[in-house]
Design a protein around this motif. Structure first.
Motif, PDB file in Angstrom:
ATOM      1  N   SER A 142       0.860  -1.193   0.000  1.00 35.60           N
ATOM      2  CA  SER A 142       0.000   0.000   0.000  1.00 35.60           C
ATOM      3  C   SER A 142       0.888   1.233   0.000  1.00 35.60           C
ATOM      4  CB  SER A 142      -0.893  -0.005   1.237  1.00 35.60           C
ATOM      5  OG  SER A 142      -0.086  -0.136   2.405  1.00 35.60           O
ATOM      6  N   GLY A 143       1.425   1.550  -1.151  1.00 39.81           N
ATOM      7  CA  GLY A 143       2.484   2.548  -1.182  1.00 39.81           C
ATOM      8  C   GLY A 143       2.064   3.994  -1.257  1.00 39.81           C
ATOM      9  N   ILE A 144       0.958   4.285  -1.954  1.00 34.46           N
ATOM     10  CA  ILE A 144       0.663   5.683  -2.285  1.00 34.46           C
ATOM     11  C   ILE A 144       0.276   6.486  -1.053  1.00 34.46           C
ATOM     12  CG2 ILE A 144      -0.937   7.184  -3.537  1.00 34.46           C
ATOM     13  CD1 ILE A 144      -0.912   5.251  -5.814  1.00 34.46           C
ATOM     14  N   GLN A 145       0.864   7.633  -0.902  1.00 34.49           N
ATOM     15  CA  GLN A 145       0.521   8.559   0.174  1.00 34.49           C
ATOM     16  C   GLN A 145      -0.602   9.472  -0.333  1.00 34.49           C
ATOM     17  OE1 GLN A 145       2.427   6.600   2.382  1.00 34.49           O
ATOM     18  NE2 GLN A 145       2.423   8.545   3.477  1.00 34.49           N
ATOM     19  N   GLU A 146      -1.808   9.273   0.216  1.00 31.95           N
ATOM     20  CA  GLU A 146      -2.966  10.045  -0.256  1.00 31.95           C
ATOM     21  C   GLU A 146      -2.879  11.500   0.220  1.00 31.95           C
ATOM     22  OE1 GLU A 146      -4.975   8.904  -2.381  1.00 31.95           O
ATOM     23  OE2 GLU A 146      -5.028   6.716  -2.186  1.00 31.95           O
ATOM     24  N   ALA A 147      -3.751  12.338  -0.351  1.00 27.31           N
ATOM     25  CA  ALA A 147      -3.710  13.783  -0.091  1.00 27.31           C
ATOM     26  C   ALA A 147      -3.856  14.077   1.399  1.00 27.31           C
ATOM     27  CB  ALA A 147      -4.809  14.481  -0.874  1.00 27.31           C
ATOM     28  N   LYS A 148      -3.077  15.037   1.868  1.00 25.96           N
ATOM     29  CA  LYS A 148      -2.962  15.302   3.303  1.00 25.96           C
ATOM     30  C   LYS A 148      -2.521  16.745   3.476  1.00 25.96           C
ATOM     31  CE  LYS A 148      -0.499  13.038   7.175  1.00 25.96           C
ATOM     32  NZ  LYS A 148       0.290  11.807   7.480  1.00 25.96           N
ATOM     33  N   SER A 149      -2.962  17.348   4.559  1.00 21.20           N
ATOM     34  CA  SER A 149      -2.511  18.708   4.863  1.00 21.20           C
ATOM     35  C   SER A 149      -2.449  18.864   6.366  1.00 21.20           C
ATOM     36  CB  SER A 149      -3.471  19.743   4.269  1.00 21.20           C
ATOM     37  OG  SER A 149      -4.686  19.773   4.997  1.00 21.20           O
ATOM     38  N   VAL A 150      -1.726  19.880   6.805  1.00 19.11           N
ATOM     39  CA  VAL A 150      -1.656  20.175   8.240  1.00 19.11           C
ATOM     40  C   VAL A 150      -1.280  21.650   8.419  1.00 19.11           C
ATOM     41  CG1 VAL A 150       0.790  19.510   8.490  1.00 19.11           C
ATOM     42  CG2 VAL A 150      -0.747  19.395  10.469  1.00 19.11           C
ATOM     43  N   ILE A 151      -1.904  22.264   9.407  1.00 20.88           N
ATOM     44  CA  ILE A 151      -1.502  23.622   9.792  1.00 20.88           C
ATOM     45  C   ILE A 151      -0.235  23.515  10.625  1.00 20.88           C
ATOM     46  CG2 ILE A 151      -2.124  25.623  11.197  1.00 20.88           C
ATOM     47  CD1 ILE A 151      -5.077  25.043  10.432  1.00 20.88           C
ATOM     48  N   THR A 152       0.814  24.182  10.188  1.00 20.55           N
ATOM     49  CA  THR A 152       2.090  24.092  10.910  1.00 20.55           C
ATOM     50  C   THR A 152       2.264  25.226  11.920  1.00 20.55           C
ATOM     51  OG1 THR A 152       3.193  25.247   9.089  1.00 20.55           O
ATOM     52  CG2 THR A 152       3.240  22.830   9.046  1.00 20.55           C
ATOM     53  N   SER A 153       1.525  26.324  11.731  1.00 17.42           N
ATOM     54  CA  SER A 153       1.555  27.412  12.705  1.00 17.42           C
ATOM     55  C   SER A 153       0.296  28.259  12.548  1.00 17.42           C
ATOM     56  CB  SER A 153       2.813  28.280  12.510  1.00 17.42           C
ATOM     57  OG  SER A 153       2.850  29.305  13.468  1.00 17.42           O
ATOM     58  N   PRO A 154      -0.464  28.474  13.635  1.00 16.20           N
ATOM     59  CA  PRO A 154      -0.215  27.996  15.001  1.00 16.20           C
ATOM     60  C   PRO A 154      -0.478  26.499  15.085  1.00 16.20           C
ATOM     61  CG  PRO A 154      -1.827  29.809  14.952  1.00 16.20           C
ATOM     62  CD  PRO A 154      -1.654  29.326  13.558  1.00 16.20           C
ATOM     63  N   SER A 155       0.329  25.821  15.888  1.00 15.24           N
ATOM     64  CA  SER A 155       0.170  24.380  16.068  1.00 15.24           C
ATOM     65  C   SER A 155       0.545  24.003  17.494  1.00 15.24           C
ATOM     66  CB  SER A 155       1.017  23.624  15.043  1.00 15.24           C
ATOM     67  OG  SER A 155       2.393  23.901  15.218  1.00 15.24           O
ATOM     68  N   GLY A 156       0.330  22.748  17.812  1.00 15.58           N
ATOM     69  CA  GLY A 156       0.475  22.263  19.183  1.00 15.58           C
ATOM     70  C   GLY A 156       1.779  22.690  19.845  1.00 15.58           C
ATOM     71  N   GLY A 157       1.664  23.202  21.068  1.00 16.47           N
ATOM     72  CA  GLY A 157       2.834  23.630  21.819  1.00 16.47           C
ATOM     73  C   GLY A 157       3.125  25.114  21.704  1.00 16.47           C
ATOM     74  N   GLN A 158       2.521  25.770  20.703  1.00 13.30           N
ATOM     75  CA  GLN A 158       2.691  27.213  20.558  1.00 13.30           C
ATOM     76  C   GLN A 158       1.624  27.926  21.396  1.00 13.30           C
ATOM     77  OE1 GLN A 158       2.626  27.583  16.183  1.00 13.30           O
ATOM     78  NE2 GLN A 158       4.854  27.643  16.240  1.00 13.30           N
TER      79      GLN A 158
END
Lengths: 446, 446
Positions: B316-332
């Motif tokens: 199962s190789g393919i990395q499907e579409a994904k996103s993430v907020i990097t700032s502000p993010s956890g710990g900030q």
């Protein structure tokens, strides 16, 4: 991409060459040994799951290479280097000062080793340096940016203020106006690092200057120019027309995904796409809005070209379209005839590169090179083209055309307009001579 | 990009925060001091042309800050660092191992600090690490690549052989199949470094695998798969279908403009765009062409997901579409309400990112973010969006759509298909909770 005609066995020698002298002498024996060792390695691989450090290495038949330590033992842990560095085998690839170029190394240049770089992103550790009074690692918690002059609300920003604001990221080249200057004098410095190494290309991140000017209530009627001022001791100040300031100029804190490097203006610099590097003011501390150019010392004493009619070209910022073959290039040696990939870089301060042509016969015939994507405005474009070297002496050249239709000139065409007393803005076609011995050197033709 | 509503004065605190505690308490006094100092600095700038090191610094009125040393003295010379490093003030931005993740740090992960990176290029020094038996700095003059199996002419290549061949440069992300794995278990690790830091994006340079396979006379009838094999002690071997091998796979020696870093496979690795990182075999020493998948240990024991019906998903190789907020993010921590730039990353193993939407109310309303250019296939896309924080608690989310029309799922949607016993391929919508205190933390909703 045909590889027909690619003769294997002997290889290009260069400062970045990987093959040992022994191997170069006995390529076939080396290959046979490896084939045997690899077959043994496949079997050994199954036994290597246990992470013992004391694995006995195979002995015996001298035709079977011992499996290397890295295929049998446990390697280094993750985060051994919390911030990673290049291989110890790459130490030769470094930026270098040209000996004797200036009297003080704090007001000098370190050149990017273009002969050993790939793609369009310049590694930040190899980004060229040009300082006027040395570089500093400024404490960002103490650094401020002031915007004053013809604005309704003069302001002082901390770094944290700036990093809350709308952000853009863009890939652009930066080139010192004096790049390739030695070629005006037909000096023929030996390598592409010294002929063209005052140029780099990075992804920059920061706040559009237009956002900051709007935040301060810029006077768009009277405010026709901005001045950028650096915090170092050189008193570096450069004028930028308002039209450009509101276009694509960035007040940048990021470079290639992280904060700017100290040598490149940490924590804040101007990014002025397409314009010579001196305007990309480093350690940026102040932007002033005014109604006329300032004619500062770096606009009135330096960074001007003496023209044939005795006048000076001033505020000559735009870096016109330019290209150079980075490999094979001066100082490298082709150890054998046959197939070689020719690679190089092209860029234009006016937009995108439309085409790059390559000649291997001193400009009589030209073939169009492959351009790697993405092709971006005011950024490096990497080109590659197949070449089969017959073993005869020849001259390699590249010539680019940008999307305004501008064609990179020969040195003769440049001199017709600019005379012989320019220092800056030399974007001539570069010629590399390949001798019968395979040695590559810098020559001027045409 | 409007900045209306941007309240100045108090600032986001984070591991990467620049403002000292003193300054944060007295922002107005600090600004007044700087304005005075800057005015003095303009006058002093003219006197700073002489490069004396012993310049007397201004004394007296405590309302006038002393000019900093870097504005009055001569700085460091060029090429002080032939290979440059980040500022000493950036030491906190580093890749980190998650304590206790594995029993042996040579078979573990170091995560990229996404919370402090910009743009789409990951600095090579911060590229994530995943080793199965540790890393090595292999001598490239001794390294070889063998191609064998269903080919007419099995060959062994030296590094110099490879670097003469046709070359391509392309920007691609690489993501470990186990990235975001902890979120399957609702563990809510604290920062984006640990939730999403097994992904990086670089410009890779090398020879298309198709060129090498053609050079060896691959059997296109029977040869339906290739196997990549690494030279480290882990016996890492991965199967790649021939169709993909002939498409965009690169045998790469370059990363971000220079040779690969040792931790990332120096001197040679596979680049398999869109596919999980384990297939990007590091320290690549052999490619075998075969007629069926190999079902190696890393395809039959690891890198599989147990499905609700009791079967295993394999290959199962393919990395499907994904996103993430990097700032502000956890710990900030948001130290104040008002304007904040929200920024993050999106990527898809199937092509380009078409759109990223951002919610600041836990998914009830979505606004479309600005995408930075270039938008490239199987590469990071950086997004930014304006946000004015009211000071109320809220939940930040991003959701991407790729050019196949695929929409990034919620964790609930993922679990409906995949059950609760997966380890790999978690591309759920990430939620960051902003508390009234401004503290940001990892939560699972939806």
């Amino acid at each position: 991409m045909s590889t027909s005609g690619w003769v294997r066995g002997r290889l290009r020698k260069a400062p970045e060459n990987f093959l040992s002298a022994d191997d170069a002498r006995q390529p076939e024996q080396m290959r046979r040994k490896f084939m045997l060792a690899s077959a043994a390695g496949v079997a050994a691989g199954l036994a290597s799951l246990a992470p013992q450090r004391s694995a006995a290495e195979p002995q015996g038949d001298p035709n079977i290479l011992q499996l290397p330590e890295h295929s049998t033992n446990l390697g280094a842990p993750v985060a051994a280097n919390p911030y990673g560095m290049p291989s110890q085998h790459e130490k030769n690839l470094q930026r270098r000062e040209s000996p004797g170029l200036t009297r003080v190394s704090a007001a000098s240049v370190a050149f990017t080793p273009l002969q050993g770089t790939f793609g369009i992103i310049t590694p930040s550790g190899l980004h060229f340096e040009r300082h006027h009074q040395g570089w500093w690692d400024i404490d960002p918690s103490r650094h401020r940016l002031m915007i004053n002059g013809l604005v309704k609300r003069p302001k002082v920003y901390t770094m944290d203020d700036l990093m809350r604001l709308p952000s853009v990221s863009r890939i652009h080249f930066i080139e010192c106006g004096a790049n390739t200057a030695m070629e005006w004098g037909n000096v023929a410095v030996p390598t592409v690092q010294y002929t063209h190494g005052m140029v780099s290309c990075s992804e920059f991140t920061g706040v559009p200057l237009s956002v900051l000017l709007d935040d301060c209530g810029v006077d768009r009627q009277q405010g026709r120019y901005v001045l950028g001022e650096g915090a170092d001791g050189s008193g570096m100040t450069r004028t930028i027309p308002m039209e450009r300031a509101l276009d694509d100029v960035i007040v940048a804190y990021g470079m290639n995904g992280e904060m700017l490097r100290p040598e490149n203006g940490y924590p804040l610099r101007l990014v002025v796409p397409g314009i010579q590097g001196v305007s990309w003011v480093k350690w940026l501390r102040r932007i002033e809005v005014g109604d006329k150019p300032w004619a500062t010392k770096d606009e009135a004493i330096h960074y001007m070209d003496l023209m044939p009619d005795g006048t000076h070209r001033q505020y000559s910022g735009i870096q016109e379209a330019k290209s150079v073959i980075t490999s094979p290039s001066g100082g490298q040696v082709l150890l054998d005839r046959g197939f070689h990939n020719i690679t190089g870089l092209a860029w234009s301060g006016r937009g995108k590169i439309r085409r790059v042509d390559v000649s291997t016969d001193g400009g009589r015939h030209w073939r169009t090179a492959r351009l790697e994507t993405p092709i971006l405005t005011k950024a490096f474009t990497r080109f590659n083209i197949d070449w089969v070297w017959s073993g005869e002496p020849c001259i390699l050249q590249s010539r680019c055309i940008d999307d305004t239709g501008y064609v990179q000139p020969t040195i003769r065409q440049l001199r017709e307009v600019r005379g012989t007393r320019s220092i800056y803005h030399n974007n001539m076609i570069q010629s590399w001579k390949v001798a019968e011995s395979g040695e590559v050197s810098n020559v001027q033709v045409g």
